[in-house]
Design a protein around this motif. Structure first.
Motif, PDB file in Angstrom:
ATOM      1  N   UNK A 543       0.850  -1.197   0.000  1.00  0.00           N
ATOM      2  CA  UNK A 543       0.000   0.000   0.000  1.00  0.00           C
ATOM      3  C   UNK A 543       0.880   1.239   0.000  1.00  0.00           C
ATOM      4  N   UNK A 544       0.758   2.019  -1.056  1.00  0.00           N
ATOM      5  CA  UNK A 544       1.559   3.237  -1.191  1.00  0.00           C
ATOM      6  C   UNK A 544       0.645   4.396  -1.539  1.00  0.00           C
ATOM      7  N   UNK A 545       0.715   5.440  -0.735  1.00  0.00           N
ATOM      8  CA  UNK A 545      -0.131   6.609  -0.992  1.00  0.00           C
ATOM      9  C   UNK A 545       0.466   7.840  -0.334  1.00  0.00           C
ATOM     10  N   UNK A 546       0.011   8.985  -0.848  1.00  0.00           N
ATOM     11  CA  UNK A 546       0.253  10.275  -0.211  1.00  0.00           C
ATOM     12  C   UNK A 546      -1.086  10.795   0.256  1.00  0.00           C
ATOM     13  N   UNK A 547      -1.096  11.563   1.339  1.00  0.00           N
ATOM     14  CA  UNK A 547      -2.364  12.114   1.815  1.00  0.00           C
ATOM     15  C   UNK A 547      -2.137  13.443   2.517  1.00  0.00           C
ATOM     16  N   UNK A 548      -3.198  14.209   2.592  1.00  0.00           N
ATOM     17  CA  UNK A 548      -3.198  15.426   3.392  1.00  0.00           C
ATOM     18  C   UNK A 548      -4.009  15.158   4.649  1.00  0.00           C
ATOM     19  N   UNK A 549      -3.369  15.316   5.788  1.00  0.00           N
ATOM     20  CA  UNK A 549      -4.065  15.121   7.063  1.00  0.00           C
ATOM     21  C   UNK A 549      -3.614  16.207   8.022  1.00  0.00           C
ATOM     22  N   UNK A 550      -4.587  16.859   8.647  1.00  0.00           N
ATOM     23  CA  UNK A 550      -4.306  17.992   9.539  1.00  0.00           C
ATOM     24  C   UNK A 550      -3.523  19.084   8.821  1.00  0.00           C
ATOM     25  N   UNK A 551      -3.814  19.252   7.515  1.00  0.00           N
ATOM     26  CA  UNK A 551      -3.170  20.295   6.733  1.00  0.00           C
ATOM     27  C   UNK A 551      -1.734  20.015   6.361  1.00  0.00           C
ATOM     28  N   UNK A 552      -1.261  18.789   6.615  1.00  0.00           N
ATOM     29  CA  UNK A 552       0.135  18.453   6.382  1.00  0.00           C
ATOM     30  C   UNK A 552       0.249  17.320   5.364  1.00  0.00           C
ATOM     31  N   UNK A 553       1.304  17.371   4.539  1.00  0.00           N
ATOM     32  CA  UNK A 553       1.565  16.292   3.577  1.00  0.00           C
ATOM     33  C   UNK A 553       2.140  15.088   4.311  1.00  0.00           C
ATOM     34  N   UNK A 555       3.147  10.730   3.928  1.00  0.00           N
ATOM     35  CA  UNK A 555       3.459   9.674   2.965  1.00  0.00           C
ATOM     36  C   UNK A 555       3.447   8.313   3.654  1.00  0.00           C
ATOM     37  N   UNK A 556       3.099   7.304   2.864  1.00  0.00           N
ATOM     38  CA  UNK A 556       3.105   5.912   3.318  1.00  0.00           C
ATOM     39  C   UNK A 556       3.582   5.085   2.131  1.00  0.00           C
ATOM     40  N   UNK A 557       4.781   4.562   2.223  1.00  0.00           N
ATOM     41  CA  UNK A 557       5.396   3.842   1.104  1.00  0.00           C
ATOM     42  C   UNK A 557       5.777   2.435   1.563  1.00  0.00           C
ATOM     43  N   UNK A 558       5.270   1.441   0.826  1.00  0.00           N
ATOM     44  CA  UNK A 558       5.653   0.052   1.066  1.00  0.00           C
ATOM     45  C   UNK A 558       6.245  -0.512  -0.215  1.00  0.00           C
ATOM     46  N   UNK A 559       7.387  -1.153  -0.085  1.00  0.00           N
ATOM     47  CA  UNK A 559       8.005  -1.807  -1.227  1.00  0.00           C
ATOM     48  C   UNK A 559       8.325  -3.240  -0.822  1.00  0.00           C
ATOM     49  N   UNK A 560       7.777  -4.174  -1.570  1.00  0.00           N
ATOM     50  CA  UNK A 560       7.991  -5.590  -1.283  1.00  0.00           C
ATOM     51  C   UNK A 560       7.449  -6.410  -2.436  1.00  0.00           C
ATOM     52  N   UNK A 567      10.437  -5.276   1.734  1.00  0.00           N
ATOM     53  CA  UNK A 567      11.784  -4.743   1.573  1.00  0.00           C
ATOM     54  C   UNK A 567      11.960  -3.528   2.480  1.00  0.00           C
ATOM     55  N   UNK A 568      11.048  -2.553   2.343  1.00  0.00           N
ATOM     56  CA  UNK A 568      11.115  -1.363   3.182  1.00  0.00           C
ATOM     57  C   UNK A 568       9.721  -0.752   3.286  1.00  0.00           C
ATOM     58  N   UNK A 569       9.451  -0.164   4.431  1.00  0.00           N
ATOM     59  CA  UNK A 569       8.223   0.620   4.611  1.00  0.00           C
ATOM     60  C   UNK A 569       8.606   1.893   5.344  1.00  0.00           C
TER      61      UNK A 569
END
Length: 577
Positions: A543-553, A555-560, A567-569
């Protein structure tokens, strides 16, 4: 119409398209639907099925079924005046076919309707049938009725899309349109027979501003169907088909230089075999593919593999008011079994307009321009159908993500849009924040992580990302607590069109950018090692996504992957400096 009710006779009412039209209009209580065909038994069975509850729920079988249904026998080769007088429809919809094989008197149903003051519409895809119906125009006008031909995907829907894009152009040079059915959809024999009838034979189309002979199911163009913000269909070749658009486009765009209408089926190897068979017809080694229609249909049903998605595109190329090259593309993707409903949405929209008292002008003509794109899209809302337009100006200098997303870029929350607003003319942007990093424990995961240079595991790690524009590419330099690694991002080309390509060392990962609420999801659609394509099911996922929460950028990146495991999260937040 009698009172506020409309009596609709659907010829071929239990067939591939007529049946779907009945299902689409079945919830309309002001309709009397006459389900017609040569077999009364089949018509009765269809009506019984339409009334029956579906999937253990009420479905169309109870409260949702508001229309009055009646199975009737109708023979287009019988006494048409007697049958139509007895059934007394207000509107006749011909959903049968193939219209290419209607014989020496192809308009006998149309003329019978006009003679009895009955309105008429059809789903014809035959160029000759649709283009020549205007020969009955004076007679229809005199009787005060309309006869509309081709109220289907091509040409009614394609022209509705063209009408929306045309105002952006000062001159239109090329128009192409195509349909990409899902391989899981059971294509009707009439449709297959129609296509087989001209496979390998001359198909009139514009080339260099002149009418020339294209080659049915041989001439091809590659297109990626990709509504802005949706996961694109797999890039595919579309083979030339004989559609009414080819005859009608020159009148719509007098300076047109080239036209193309095609079909792009999956699996593509099976379509290539069909193209080779068409070559045998072109070389006169076979007289026609028509005798093989049933075999072709069975083959298409037997190889129902791949994604259960279909689509359509309409592409326009020309110049804008400033004289710059401009390309516009309307794209549609339908999920699951919803695609085959698209050809009947035009008739459904026409019927709903009639119920509101909105009638087309009297006369007999092709159905181009009768409905707006909004009319079709109102019907699409009943289905899992996504549409959108991409306008691409060669002189425009847009950020990378804006180019890939098209108009869907405007859906991004401000914090995400700000991160991706580095223009291609040069310059850089720096964002800083904090991150949490997890590393996979597997042997292969460790090798991949070291090969690419991913940072070690850590909590509350300071992170800085530098986004540097380099022409049409972006270089991302990530610094996690002093551990730096780079990747290159660029817009996919050719087969990878409308995808974002990210290069990590020898790996290239192709992702679709999909806005979803306050998130931008990155969906893996392919990958390569040293330029060699690798199986998608082995692609790095998670699951890989970018989001705006509480007015801030954030990121959540999973590679496997299946072979490596995680591999890395890394997750965290960034703020533009």
């Amino acid at each position: 119409m009698s009172g506020d009710r409309l009596s609709l006779l659907i010829i071929g009412g239990y067939g591939t398209f007529g049946g779907r039209l009945a299902r689409l209009l079945g919830d309309e209580p002001r309709l009397r639907l006459l389900i017609a065909g040569r077999s009364l038994e089949k018509a009765d069975d269809f009506v019984a099925d339409l009334r029956a509850p579906k999937d253990g729920s009420e479905g169309l079988g109870s409260s949702n079924l508001g229309a009055s249904l009646q199975a009737v026998r109708f023979d287009r080769d019988g006494d048409l005046a007697e049958q139509l007088t007895r059934l007394q429809p207000d509107l006749v919809v011909d959903a049968s076919g193939p219209f290419q094989s209607f014989g020496d008197d192809p308009y006998k149903v149309v003329r019978a309707c006009i003679g009895l003051d009955i309105d008429y519409a059809d789903l014809a895809d035959s160029t000759g049938f649709v283009a020549a119906i205007g020969g009955l125009d004076a007679e229809a006008r005199a009787r005060g009725v309309f006869a509309l031909s081709g109220l289907s995907s091509l040409p009614a829907l394609s022209f509705a899309a063209l009408d929306v894009m045309a105002p952006h152009f000062a001159r239109v040079d090329r128009v192409a349109a195509g349909i990409a059915p899902s391989s899981h959809v059971k294509i009707g024999l009439n449709v297959v027979s129609a296509i087989a009838s001209y496979a390998g034979k001359p198909v009139p189309r514009l080339s260099d501003g002149k009418v020339s002979s294209g080659r049915g199911l041989i001439d091809a163009m590659r297109v990626t169907v990709a509504p802005p913000g949706a996961v694109p269909l797999k890039s595919r070749e579309f083979l030339l088909v004989d559609a009414p658009d080819l005859a009608l486009l020159p009148a719509r765009f007098p300076e047109l230089q080239s036209s193309f209408t095609g079909v792009g089926t999956e699996p593509q190897p099976l379509q290539r075999l069909l193209g080779l068979a068409a070559q045998l017809v072109r070389l006169k080694l076979l007289p026609s593919l028509t005798p093989f229609s049933r075999l072709i249909q069975r083959a298409s049903h037997g190889f129902a593999i791949g994604a259960h998605r279909g689509g359509m595109f309409v592409r326009v190329t020309g110049v804008d008011a400033a004289g710059k090259r401009l390309t516009g593309g309307w794209h549609l993707i339908a999920e699951g079994d919803d695609g085959p409903f698209i050809p009947v949405t035009g008739v459904a929209a026409l019927v709903r307009r009639l119920l509101k008292g909105i009638r087309p002008e009297p006369g007999a003509r092709p159905a181009t321009g009768e409905l707006r794109l909004d009319d079709f899209e109102a019907e699409f809302r009943r289905f899992s159908i996504t549409t959108g337009i991409r306008m691409e100006n060669e002189g425009a200098c847009l950020p990378l993500y804006h180019r890939v997303l098209g108009s869907a870029f405007e859906q991004l929350p401000p914090a995400i849009a700000a991160i991706h607003s580095v223009g291609p003319a040069g310059g850089a942007r720096i964002a800083s924040g904090r991150a949490r990093i997890e590393r996979g424990r597997g042997f292969l995961a460790g090798i991949v992580a070291r090969l690419i240079g991913f940072p070690p595991a850590g909590e509350d790690v300071p992170v800085t990302v530098r986004f540097t524009a380099d022409g049409e590419k972006e270089i991302w330099t990530r610094d996690f607590g002093g551990k730096t690694f780079h990747s290159l991002q660029l817009e996919g080309k050719d087969r990878d069109r409308h995808l974002l390509a990210e290069v990590f060392g020898p790996f290239r990962v192709l992702v679709a950018l999909v806005p979803e609420g306050n998130k931008l999801r990155l969906v893996v659609r392919g990958w390569r090692f040293l330029g060699l394509p690798l199986p998608l099911f082995l692609a790095p996922g998670g699951e890989t996504f970018e989001e705006e929460r509480d007015g801030r950028f954030r990121f959540h990146v999973e590679i496997g992957g299946r072979l490596t495991g995680l591999v890395v999260r890394y997750t965290g937040w960034l703020a533009v400096a």
